[in-house]
Design a protein around this motif. Structure first.
Motif, PDB file in Angstrom:
ATOM      1  N   ALA A   1       0.848  -1.196   0.000  1.00  0.00           N
ATOM      2  CA  ALA A   1       0.000   0.000   0.000  1.00  0.00           C
ATOM      3  C   ALA A   1       0.877   1.236   0.000  1.00  0.00           C
ATOM      4  CB  ALA A   1      -0.918  -0.008   1.213  1.00  0.00           C
ATOM      5  N   ASP A   2       0.289   2.332  -0.404  1.00  0.00           N
ATOM      6  CA  ASP A   2       0.972   3.618  -0.357  1.00  0.00           C
ATOM      7  C   ASP A   2       0.496   4.365   0.883  1.00  0.00           C
ATOM      8  OD1 ASP A   2       2.087   3.059  -2.877  1.00  0.00           O
ATOM      9  OD2 ASP A   2       0.323   3.890  -3.885  1.00  0.00           O
ATOM     10  N   GLU A   3       1.443   4.842   1.675  1.00  0.00           N
ATOM     11  CA  GLU A   3       1.072   5.624   2.853  1.00  0.00           C
ATOM     12  C   GLU A   3       0.810   7.063   2.405  1.00  0.00           C
ATOM     13  OE1 GLU A   3       2.670   6.798   7.293  1.00  0.00           O
ATOM     14  OE2 GLU A   3       3.788   5.339   6.104  1.00  0.00           O
ATOM     15  N   VAL A   4      -0.356   7.555   2.725  1.00  0.00           N
ATOM     16  CA  VAL A   4      -0.718   8.899   2.274  1.00  0.00           C
ATOM     17  C   VAL A   4      -0.750   9.913   3.416  1.00  0.00           C
ATOM     18  CG1 VAL A   4      -1.976   8.125   0.244  1.00  0.00           C
ATOM     19  CG2 VAL A   4      -3.192   8.378   2.424  1.00  0.00           C
TER      20      VAL A   4
ATOM     21  N   GLY B   1      -3.129  11.247  14.251  1.00  0.00           N
ATOM     22  CA  GLY B   1      -3.402  10.700  15.578  1.00  0.00           C
ATOM     23  C   GLY B   1      -2.751   9.361  15.832  1.00  0.00           C
ATOM     24  N   GLY B   2      -1.559   9.159  15.335  1.00  0.00           N
ATOM     25  CA  GLY B   2      -0.866   7.886  15.535  1.00  0.00           C
ATOM     26  C   GLY B   2      -1.324   6.767  14.612  1.00  0.00           C
ATOM     27  N   ARG B   3      -2.213   7.063  13.707  1.00  0.00           N
ATOM     28  CA  ARG B   3      -2.687   6.064  12.740  1.00  0.00           C
ATOM     29  C   ARG B   3      -2.183   6.421  11.358  1.00  0.00           C
ATOM     30  NH1 ARG B   3      -8.727   4.296  14.399  1.00  0.00           N
ATOM     31  NH2 ARG B   3      -8.300   4.083  16.613  1.00  0.00           N
ATOM     32  N   HIS B   4      -1.796   5.410  10.623  1.00  0.00           N
ATOM     33  CA  HIS B   4      -1.298   5.609   9.268  1.00  0.00           C
ATOM     34  C   HIS B   4      -2.443   5.445   8.280  1.00  0.00           C
ATOM     35  CE1 HIS B   4       2.970   5.586  10.409  1.00  0.00           C
ATOM     36  NE2 HIS B   4       2.560   4.768  11.357  1.00  0.00           N
ATOM     37  N   MET B   5      -2.560   6.377   7.363  1.00  0.00           N
ATOM     38  CA  MET B   5      -3.585   6.287   6.330  1.00  0.00           C
ATOM     39  C   MET B   5      -2.947   5.718   5.070  1.00  0.00           C
ATOM     40  SD  MET B   5      -5.712   9.792   6.944  1.00  0.00           S
ATOM     41  CE  MET B   5      -4.273  10.852   6.966  1.00  0.00           C
ATOM     42  N   LEU B   6      -3.582   4.702   4.508  1.00  0.00           N
ATOM     43  CA  LEU B   6      -3.058   3.996   3.348  1.00  0.00           C
ATOM     44  C   LEU B   6      -4.006   4.141   2.169  1.00  0.00           C
ATOM     45  CD1 LEU B   6      -2.006   0.705   5.141  1.00  0.00           C
ATOM     46  CD2 LEU B   6      -0.562   2.670   4.631  1.00  0.00           C
TER      47      LEU B   6
ATOM     48  N   THR C   1      -4.182  -0.079  -1.829  1.00  0.00           N
ATOM     49  CA  THR C   1      -3.818  -1.369  -1.246  1.00  0.00           C
ATOM     50  C   THR C   1      -3.949  -2.455  -2.306  1.00  0.00           C
ATOM     51  OG1 THR C   1      -4.648  -0.618   0.878  1.00  0.00           O
ATOM     52  CG2 THR C   1      -4.319  -2.969   0.628  1.00  0.00           C
ATOM     53  N   ARG C   2      -2.951  -3.330  -2.383  1.00  0.00           N
ATOM     54  CA  ARG C   2      -2.974  -4.409  -3.362  1.00  0.00           C
ATOM     55  C   ARG C   2      -2.299  -5.654  -2.795  1.00  0.00           C
ATOM     56  NH1 ARG C   2      -0.029  -0.251  -3.846  1.00  0.00           N
ATOM     57  NH2 ARG C   2       2.152  -0.340  -4.359  1.00  0.00           N
ATOM     58  N   ILE C   3      -2.719  -6.804  -3.274  1.00  0.00           N
ATOM     59  CA  ILE C   3      -2.139  -8.086  -2.865  1.00  0.00           C
ATOM     60  C   ILE C   3      -1.266  -8.561  -4.011  1.00  0.00           C
ATOM     61  CG2 ILE C   3      -2.634 -10.471  -2.261  1.00  0.00           C
ATOM     62  CD1 ILE C   3      -5.218  -9.428  -0.961  1.00  0.00           C
TER      63      ILE C   3
END
Length: 87
Positions: free
Chosen positions: A17-20, A24-29, A32-34
């Motif tokens: 996944a790409d982190e965007v 608040g301590g959470r990463h937004m992605l 997402t791909r498998i």
């Protein structure tokens, strides 16, 4: 003379996944791909890119992810004749 390498090990799928951002301590992605992966998969791919024929020895499940791995390896021209597909 053909250059051949045999690789034994795990064949798995990875979640990429790409982190965007982070909030608040959470990463937004996003995106997402498998994808097929694991150490053995990457070693076979590296060997293929450097002119070796690769044979993988391992086991995968008889499911969507196993088919994803097999299709990818076959598409790359990497031998899957010694990969066991188990239920």
């Amino acid at each position: 003379m053909e250059r051949l390498v045999a690789i034994v090990g795990q064949l798995i799928v990875e979640i990429a996944a790409d982190e965007v951002g982070e909030q608040g301590g959470r990463h937004m992605l996003a995106n997402t791909r498998i994808i097929p992966g694991g150490r053995s998969y990457r070693q076979a791919l590296y060997a293929k890119q450097h002119g070796y024929s690769s044979i993988l020895l391992g086991r995968i499940g008889d499911d969507h992810y196993g088919k994803l791995i097999l299709d990818s390896l076959n598409g790359l021209g990497i031998s899957t004749q010694f990969i066991d597909v188990s239920k």
